[in-house]
Scaffold this active site. Structure first.
Site, PDB file in Angstrom:
ATOM      1  N   SER A   8       0.844  -1.199   0.000  1.00 17.00           N
ATOM      2  CA  SER A   8       0.000   0.000   0.000  1.00 17.00           C
ATOM      3  C   SER A   8       0.874   1.242   0.000  1.00 17.00           C
ATOM      4  O   SER A   8       1.648   1.480   0.928  1.00 17.00           O
ATOM      5  CB  SER A   8      -0.901   0.016   1.232  1.00 17.00           C
ATOM      6  OG  SER A   8      -1.509   1.288   1.335  1.00 17.00           O
ATOM      7  N   HIS A  34      -1.484  -1.337  -4.056  1.00 14.94           N
ATOM      8  CA  HIS A  34      -2.768  -0.983  -3.450  1.00 14.94           C
ATOM      9  C   HIS A  34      -2.806   0.529  -3.260  1.00 14.94           C
ATOM     10  O   HIS A  34      -1.900   1.114  -2.663  1.00 14.94           O
ATOM     11  CB  HIS A  34      -2.879  -1.708  -2.108  1.00 14.94           C
ATOM     12  CG  HIS A  34      -4.176  -1.533  -1.406  1.00 14.94           C
ATOM     13  ND1 HIS A  34      -5.311  -2.253  -1.715  1.00 14.94           N
ATOM     14  CD2 HIS A  34      -4.530  -0.722  -0.365  1.00 14.94           C
ATOM     15  CE1 HIS A  34      -6.300  -1.905  -0.899  1.00 14.94           C
ATOM     16  NE2 HIS A  34      -5.856  -0.975  -0.075  1.00 14.94           N
ATOM     17  N   ASP A  36      -4.941   3.662  -1.822  1.00 15.81           N
ATOM     18  CA  ASP A  36      -5.992   4.013  -0.865  1.00 15.81           C
ATOM     19  C   ASP A  36      -6.521   5.418  -1.121  1.00 15.81           C
ATOM     20  O   ASP A  36      -5.776   6.390  -0.999  1.00 15.81           O
ATOM     21  CB  ASP A  36      -5.432   3.955   0.563  1.00 15.81           C
ATOM     22  CG  ASP A  36      -5.262   2.527   1.039  1.00 15.81           C
ATOM     23  OD1 ASP A  36      -6.226   1.756   0.947  1.00 15.81           O
ATOM     24  OD2 ASP A  36      -4.149   2.197   1.490  1.00 15.81           O
ATOM     25  N   HIS A  67      -8.697   1.133  -3.687  1.00 15.89           N
ATOM     26  CA  HIS A  67      -9.601   0.952  -2.546  1.00 15.89           C
ATOM     27  C   HIS A  67     -10.260   2.293  -2.250  1.00 15.89           C
ATOM     28  O   HIS A  67      -9.606   3.204  -1.748  1.00 15.89           O
ATOM     29  CB  HIS A  67      -8.767   0.441  -1.358  1.00 15.89           C
ATOM     30  CG  HIS A  67      -9.508   0.289  -0.083  1.00 15.89           C
ATOM     31  ND1 HIS A  67      -8.863   0.128   1.125  1.00 15.89           N
ATOM     32  CD2 HIS A  67     -10.837   0.268   0.194  1.00 15.89           C
ATOM     33  CE1 HIS A  67      -9.764   0.013   2.092  1.00 15.89           C
ATOM     34  NE2 HIS A  67     -10.967   0.107   1.559  1.00 15.89           N
ATOM     35  N   MET A 138     -11.483  -5.499   6.030  1.00 10.16           N
ATOM     36  CA  MET A 138     -10.594  -4.569   6.737  1.00 10.16           C
ATOM     37  C   MET A 138     -10.207  -5.190   8.070  1.00 10.16           C
ATOM     38  O   MET A 138     -11.065  -5.643   8.836  1.00 10.16           O
ATOM     39  CB  MET A 138     -11.285  -3.232   6.988  1.00 10.16           C
ATOM     40  CG  MET A 138     -11.514  -2.360   5.764  1.00 10.16           C
ATOM     41  SD  MET A 138     -10.058  -2.075   4.734  1.00 10.16           S
ATOM     42  CE  MET A 138      -8.954  -1.267   5.896  1.00 10.16           C
ATOM     43  N   ASP A 176      -6.613  -6.136   4.772  1.00 10.48           N
ATOM     44  CA  ASP A 176      -5.999  -4.803   4.686  1.00 10.48           C
ATOM     45  C   ASP A 176      -5.979  -4.162   6.064  1.00 10.48           C
ATOM     46  O   ASP A 176      -7.033  -3.883   6.641  1.00 10.48           O
ATOM     47  CB  ASP A 176      -6.834  -3.967   3.696  1.00 10.48           C
ATOM     48  CG  ASP A 176      -6.275  -2.573   3.472  1.00 10.48           C
ATOM     49  OD1 ASP A 176      -5.185  -2.262   3.979  1.00 10.48           O
ATOM     50  OD2 ASP A 176      -6.951  -1.790   2.765  1.00 10.48           O
TER      51      ASP A 176
HETATM   52  C1  DX5 Z   1      -6.103   1.707   5.918  1.00  8.65           C
HETATM   53  C2  DX5 Z   1      -5.791   1.466   4.452  1.00  8.65           C
HETATM   54  C3  DX5 Z   1      -4.686   0.495   4.300  1.00  8.65           C
HETATM   55  C4  DX5 Z   1      -3.360   0.955   4.839  1.00  8.65           C
HETATM   56  C5  DX5 Z   1      -2.711  -0.227   5.470  1.00  8.65           C
HETATM   57  O1  DX5 Z   1      -7.099   2.657   6.017  1.00  8.65           O
HETATM   58  O2  DX5 Z   1      -6.918   0.984   3.763  1.00  8.65           O
HETATM   59  O3  DX5 Z   1      -4.540   0.056   2.956  1.00  8.65           O
HETATM   60  O4  DX5 Z   1      -2.487   1.471   3.874  1.00  8.65           O
HETATM   61  O5  DX5 Z   1      -1.556   0.202   6.102  1.00  8.65           O
HETATM   62  P1  DX5 Z   1      -0.792  -0.719   7.145  1.00  8.65           P
HETATM   63  O6  DX5 Z   1      -0.366  -1.950   6.413  1.00  8.65           O
HETATM   64  O7  DX5 Z   1       0.338   0.143   7.576  1.00  8.65           O
HETATM   65  O8  DX5 Z   1      -1.756  -1.038   8.253  1.00  8.65           O
HETATM   66 ZN    ZN Z   2      -6.684  -0.092   1.671  1.00 10.30          ZN
END
Ligand code: DX5
Ligand code: ZN
Length: 216
Positions: A8, A34, A36, A67, A138, A176
């Site tokens: 991500s 990914h 966000d 996402h 999530m 995620d």
């Molecule tokens: C959270 C996002 C994730 C985030 C995950 O709101 O949807 O994709 O980037 O980050 P990590 O892996 O650091 O928890």
């Molecule tokens: Zn995400």
């Protein structure tokens, strides 16, 4: 189902997104990125929009997994697919026409995913399972990277994995939030095959080993 790690870009330097993309691209085994998208309304944070994705697209051969953490994702589908999204995932929680939006995503030539937050009942996914390429669970409350993995989501992964076997579905099961080498293994055992990792990827000194540990 081939297992995939989707780093991500949220965890990278946002003034240097292209460099983050290049880091992923240079990691053996990495095929997805990914992306966000946050609107400051559905989630209490803001990231970037379709123009950023459009500008990153020519630099990369990675699969763009987008996402959408938006209250009205239905209003932005065309923009994100035009920009280069190859999968677009939307949430069940906000109020809009979810099925019409999933249909529209596919009509425009992208894959589509449906997502629930940790506090949303897993049964809320049921109306969409015939219409998606990916189910995203999530494992943190969305909005920020670097949060702790929610172990209470593991039984939901097991439930969704059982539905997939029982009904012969072909969609991916993506997780995620707080996914690292350890929590990723827990997700893998529960039935996930697609692992979004922000912090655990970008802060990892041995990225190829991390990717290999989850992809097998
Ligand atoms: C959270 C996002 C994730 C985030 C995950 O709101 O949807 O994709 O980037 O980050 P990590 O892996 O650091 O928890
Ligand atoms: Zn995400």
């Amino acid at each position: 189902m081939k297992r995939l790690v989707a780093p991500s870009i949220l965890a990278g330097n946002h003034a240097r997104l292209a460099e983050s993309l290049a880091v992923v691209e240079a990691t053996p085994g990495a095929e997805w990125i990914h992306l966000d998208i946050m609107d400051g309304h559905f989630v209490p944070n803001l990231t970037f929009g379709p123009q950023t994705i459009k500008d990153l697209r020519p630099d990369s051969k990675l699969f763009f997994d987008v996402h959408l953490m938006l209250s009205r994702p239905d209003q932005y589908i065309e923009a994100f697919i035009d920009a280069g999204a190859q999968n677009v995932t939307i949430h069940t929680e906000p109020d809009y026409d979810h099925l019409a939006t999933l249909k529209r995503i596919r009509e425009l030539g992208s894959q589509c995913g449906i997502c629930i937050n940790p506090g949303t009942p897993v049964e809320d996914l049921l109306p969409y399972l015939d219409h998606v390429d990916l189910v995203l669970l999530m494992t943190v409350q969305p909005g920020f990277g670097g949060q702790s993995f929610r172990t209470d989501v593991l039984p939901k992964i097991e439930t969704v994995a059982k539905w997939r076997v029982d009904k012969g579905y072909q969609w991916r099961i993506e997780v995620d939030g707080g996914v690292d080498a350890n929590t990723g293994q827990d997700c893998l055992k529960a039935g996930a095959d697609t692992f979004v990792a922000g912090t655990a990827f970008f802060k990892n000194p041995d990225k190829p080993a991390f990717v290999a540990s989850l992809q097998g």
